[in-house]
Design an enzyme around this catalytic site. Structure first.
Site, mmCIF file in Angstrom:
data_model
loop_
_atom_site.group_PDB
_atom_site.id
_atom_site.type_symbol
_atom_site.label_atom_id
_atom_site.label_comp_id
_atom_site.label_asym_id
_atom_site.label_seq_id
_atom_site.Cartn_x
_atom_site.Cartn_y
_atom_site.Cartn_z
ATOM 1 N N GLY A 1 0.831 -1.202 0.000
ATOM 2 C CA GLY A 1 0.000 0.000 0.000
ATOM 3 C C GLY A 1 0.869 1.257 0.000
ATOM 4 N N ALA B 1 -1.200 -2.643 15.300
ATOM 5 C CA ALA B 1 -1.454 -1.454 16.109
ATOM 6 C C ALA B 1 -2.511 -0.574 15.470
ATOM 7 C CB ALA B 1 -0.162 -0.650 16.285
ATOM 8 N N ASN C 1 -3.392 2.316 16.452
ATOM 9 C CA ASN C 1 -3.012 3.721 16.594
ATOM 10 C C ASN C 1 -1.498 3.813 16.737
ATOM 11 O OD1 ASN C 1 -2.583 6.378 17.291
ATOM 12 N ND2 ASN C 1 -4.147 6.456 18.884
ATOM 13 N N HIS D 1 -11.100 19.444 19.944
ATOM 14 C CA HIS D 1 -10.986 19.166 18.516
ATOM 15 C C HIS D 1 -11.631 20.288 17.695
ATOM 16 C CE1 HIS D 1 -10.119 15.106 20.026
ATOM 17 N NE2 HIS D 1 -9.551 14.873 18.855
ATOM 18 N N HIS D 2 -11.335 20.295 16.405
ATOM 19 C CA HIS D 2 -11.961 21.209 15.442
ATOM 20 C C HIS D 2 -13.480 21.059 15.486
ATOM 21 C CE1 HIS D 2 -12.848 17.733 12.921
ATOM 22 N NE2 HIS D 2 -11.664 17.290 13.354
ATOM 23 N N LYS E 1 -16.037 18.067 14.049
ATOM 24 C CA LYS E 1 -16.111 16.714 14.629
ATOM 25 C C LYS E 1 -17.528 16.456 15.119
ATOM 26 C CE LYS E 1 -13.673 13.724 17.906
ATOM 27 N NZ LYS E 1 -13.366 12.686 16.890
ATOM 28 N N THR F 1 -10.399 8.801 21.466
ATOM 29 C CA THR F 1 -9.199 8.750 22.320
ATOM 30 C C THR F 1 -9.548 9.047 23.775
ATOM 31 O OG1 THR F 1 -7.773 9.392 20.484
ATOM 32 C CG2 THR F 1 -6.906 9.753 22.695
#
Lengths: 266, 266, 266, 266
Positions: free
Chosen positions: B9, B124, B126, B154-155, B158, B165
């Protein structure tokens, strides 16, 4: 059943805070306080708590034998602390020592004594658990994010810069971080000192202003992200959670542990 | 000697960032990229680096056998990732998987395969190492300072609050913190919602503003002190230090590790 | 030449802090303190400064006439403050009032009295200059950056949420900000309360933790940037710079000013 | 009715951001873009918005006369900007100039031209409104809280320290703050540089880390409190609210204003 505790130096600043902390925790019980000038008086009355049912005793040896304590907390003087610790171990009472001034040789000697007797003992020069965690986390983070700067901030009556905690933090980071000079190689200070003091290639900045007490942040940067660990302290009560932890841990130990940070792994 | 890596990828967003990261680290070497639609072309030319001496290969099996890689990094699709991982282990190439979508059963199956073959493997969801450290430290701190609040920012585009998280952090804290309702028992909200959302008795606050990207702070308080752990993320490159770490760790493992946080203890 | 000041209520908490502040500023001179129970004793001796050459006087009228003061600072009781202010203006001594409890009608009446006599007078319910500046700046910023959230943080013994300062700040912002609901229209709270309490469409978050004292941040966001205004307060001495400012400003005024924020424009 | 705007340099980085900003605000209308190499093409199509009904015009004079604009926004070159401004005023179109490079004499000359014609005009070297507010508030606060330190934080590829914004902020503070050396007179740097760079007696600290973009905090301290003003910027879109403000303000002016900060008082 509650852990039975005696506090040597129970009338002093740290000692009386310790008494208050013990008094407010059901898992702990103050059995007596030790002070050479007081005998029989209730400890709580002397330090302003009202009667709490634990007397002052003017002789440490008697406190260790007659009151059947599990733990002895000591906030006294560099001159007497070593003998106190030896006596406590002798009578199978675990010492928790916050008094500073023990030499490396003293610590070594007490450590052997604790080991021979399979006794727990804790000596900690700093009981502020938040500060201990900050330093520990900073060291852990530095392994993975080795670009770091420290900003410590204190009241403007402080004489030394950087602070002792900042230097201790820098040393702990230095143990795991490969030494290298940070910043652009052609970086230029238009005003001298702007980039701070360099320790093994990373900067420490010291802010001094009225209205501040004792604060530190450790900032780690890597591509696209920063991680900040910050500790703010406003007074002496900040040491009590660390003393509380030490009392509860020491009864499970069979050796001497130096430094509250070591305790966090147990 | 450099660790030999193939990227499956390699033309995608995460894949091409990975190629750039590998290219800039002397301890790593890209041996080829895998993309079903490309063959023979230089990977660097396709992603805008200029020629780097590693070709695209349109067949994973050939990449695994002809190019003698140590590690396979995979940022592809949920549909193909499991087969990729099986193939890699079969040819004794350690997989580092960032693709999400594997089921618990898939992970279990791959884990057994890795163990039978004594092969390292890392999955994983994250790779933002700063976020992983924040969560880990928050969990550690909660043992000693159980009064805690989370503020995530956050912005304002969202949709969900709290952020994933923040919830993951709260769960990790919940594993070690004895559940109890924080704040004064007679605390009163004059405006509803002021005290935030409660998770096992501690509050989470979600801030949404233009100009923010992805930020979180976890604040612990105890007498006289606070400890704050903060992560600020501004873009996708923040995942690369985590991928870098995974590549270097996986060659030393003999089993599958799930989650970058587990890796930090190895 | 120094401004001559008398302090009514000089033995109280705020009064004695005021005496200390005056004593440490060469531009100000304490000429006497007023306390109904004390006469002739040195003010400094009573409050622990040692002799400073200014006596206590047990009668306000005598203090206003015999000591030739320029300014009277009053930290007393709601019952007596109005009469104190009237007397001061009558004897052409400018009042600086920190005592709360005056009604709107009282303030109006004193305002007219000051205007008739072309005398300066200041009444301020809050002398924490940093908090006043924070609120003023927040209001100014909201005109240009109308997307805003407030996070206030206090110790966990506080009963009300949001804090009075947060509500006052929100009201001041509301005066200049066109009301609108912030956040994405389809935003969804997975845990109720996460987005805080809404005041005219913008959120307020209240954090309560041991180790905090009194803190507030106001965060403004617009494309690509945020602006944060933060005030941290740790104790009562934080009011003294405001009292100092008021004393120095009042001698230049010819009317009554209500609120320290108004003073900042003079 | 919407304000009619032309953008000179509409194809450039700042110009095309300006077009997008105008397009998304109902109170503004783009009537044409100016670019010497383009004529007739739709501006939106060139910059990736899709058709928006405003053409490119290759001649400024024609744009000013045929399209009946109220305001001309100019993000071009130092060489041409002065003539552009003169032409605009001549045709009674108010100029908003973001191009840098005008000399003090140029600004003076344009200022007189605007005054003679009773025309509004705005020249602003920095349109980041959050940064402008931070500097303005810092100057205001310094009058009342003269103990201050600046911490500016940027990515680690930045060559100069302190940043231009930090120096500009320090100069603005210096205009109102009586010069004096902060910190304890016997303060001692154990590591050189810890206390930062001193400007008129107050320190500036420069942090440089990967993962940072452009951030600054100005911290004021007085007894028992601190006030912090912080600006965080992550990209070029942060200039657009300032351009938007300038367009809306310039139509109400009858003279030239230099600097966005001056505009905030209008």
């Amino acid at each position: 059943m509650a852990i039975r505790v005696i506090v040597v130096g129970a009338k002093g600043k740290m000692g009386s805070e310790t008494v208050k902390m013990i008094h407010s925790d059901d898992e702990l019980q103050l059995v007596c306080g030790v002070d050479s000038a007081l005998n029989g008086t209730d400890v709580g009355e002397v330090i302003g708590l009202g009667p709490i049912g634990a007397p002052f005793v003017n002789d440490l040896e008697r406190a260790l034998t007659d009151f059947n304590p599990d733990v002895m907390v000591d906030f006294t003087t560099p001159q007497s602390v070593k003998r106190h610790a030896q006596l406590a171990i002798h009578y199978r009472v675990r010492p928790v020592i916050g008094t500073t001034g023990l030499t490396q040789a003293d610590i070594e000697e007490l450590s052997q004594l604790a080991e021979q007797n399979k006794m727990g003992a804790i000596i900690a020069p700093n009981f502020a658990i938040g500060a201990i965690l900050m330093m520990k986390f900073a060291q852990m983070a530095a392994k993975y994010m080795p670009e770091v700067e420290i900003i410590e901030m204190h009241h403007d009556q402080k004489l030394d810069a950087p602070s002792g905690t900042a230097i201790k933090t820098a040393e702990m980071i230095g143990e795991v971080r490969e030494e290298h000079r940070q910043g652009h190689p052609e970086e230029k200070e238009e005003l001298e000192g702007a980039r701070g003091a360099f320790y093994q290639g990373f900067p420490i900045h010291s802010v001094r202003l009225p209205g501040l007490v004792a604060h530190q942040q450790v900032i780690f940067g890597s591509e696209g992200q920063t991680l900040t660990i910050r500790h703010d302290s406003i007074n002496r009560t900040s040491f009590m959670p660390g003393v509380n932890l030490a009392i509860k841990k020491v009864v499970k130990l069979e050796r001497l542990v130096y430094g509250l940070d070591k305790l966090l792994d147990e």
